[in-house]
Scaffold this motif. Structure first.
Motif: not given
Length: 274
Positions: A235-261
């Motif tokens: 999968w892919g994510i577009e228009c993500i924001a605020n990556l500069a606030a995070l370290p290059a490694k070590g963070a956990t990403l949580v994607v609240g993806a929609p769930k429409h059939r």
């Protein structure tokens, strides 16, 4: 038998039955949890730390790939008249901070509803190409950028997401976010198809994310990265924001993806814990 004795006998039977059924319920609950528990999260996923919002606020004027409105809010009830507020929404799936499901660029890939939930909570690796993007709006994240990241940070975590930080999220409120010329060709950074291929061959990455309007760079004539990446079940994510606030490694990403059939993607609340 005296009345008191009868009552005591009934109480004992009721307590005995209650204990019996409580035991059954507890056993059933344990069995249910064991049966429904999904696969373990990817190695490196952590729930401890500070949350960071990586989602742009969505509104009717949010910039879009095609340059036309893709989000509408129609107020059906208002507090002054009805004592509650309610909007009816109409939205193009690929608007704002959103997910691209495999089905978006394949004939029969997984819909957004079919993406396993354990693939939506993953280690996050951020590749910083802001210097290149400042020099050229057509900058792309290449295999050399990935190799440099690995040299500095170690192997990419298994089951993770690789995000492109071009700094482009700073332009979201301006025409530069689309950056279309007189010929209507857009100019913003993205993933080079060879970088996507390298990640596929490495086998450790389930998702990629871009802080621009597309996984491909804006001037791409053929959506090569989309066609190379999404049909592999990733999968892919577009228009993500605020990556500069995070370290290059070590963070956990949580994607609240929609769930429409049958969905090919959709706006998502995306955040990280670091």
């Amino acid at each position: 038998m005296c009345h008191h004795c009868v009552m005591e006998s009934v109480k004992e039977r009721m307590l005995s039955r209650r204990s019996f059924f409580s035991g059954l319920a507890a056993a059933a609950a344990t069995a249910t949890v064991a049966a429904t528990a999904g696969p373990a999260f990817a190695e490196g996923v952590s729930a401890s730390g500070k949350p960071f919002d990586l989602t742009h606020e969505l509104h009717p004027d949010f910039p879009t790939f095609f340059g036309v409105q893709q989000f509408w809010m129609d107020q059906k009830f208002n507090y002054a008249e009805h004592k509650f507020n309610l909007f009816e929404l109409r939205v193009n799936e690929h608007t704002g901070t959103h997910m691209d499901a495999p089905l978006h660029f394949s004939a029969d890939g997984n819909s957004v509803a079919e993406i396993p939930v354990e693939s939506l909570v993953v280690p996050l690796s951020i590749v910083d190409i802001r210097a290149k993007a400042a020099e050229s709006a057509d900058a792309q994240l290449t295999p050399d950028d990935l190799k440099a990241w690995i040299a500095a940070n170690g192997p990419l975590p298994k089951g993770g997401c690789v995000a492109l930080n071009s700094g482009w999220d700073a332009h979201v409120g301006t025409a530069k976010y689309r950056n279309a010329g007189e010929d209507k060709v857009m100019h913003f950074p993205g993933f080079h198809v060879e970088a996507a291929q390298m990640l596929i061959e490495d086998g450790n990455t389930v998702g990629i994310a871009s802080d621009t309007l597309s996984l491909d760079f804006g001037a791409s004539p053929d959506f090569a990265t989309h066609y190379g990446w999404l049909p592999t079940g990733r999968w892919g994510i577009e228009c993500i924001a605020n990556l500069a606030a995070l370290p290059a490694k070590g963070a956990t990403l949580v994607v609240g993806a929609p769930k429409h059939r049958g969905g090919t993607g959709g706006p998502a609340r995306v955040f990280a814990i670091a």
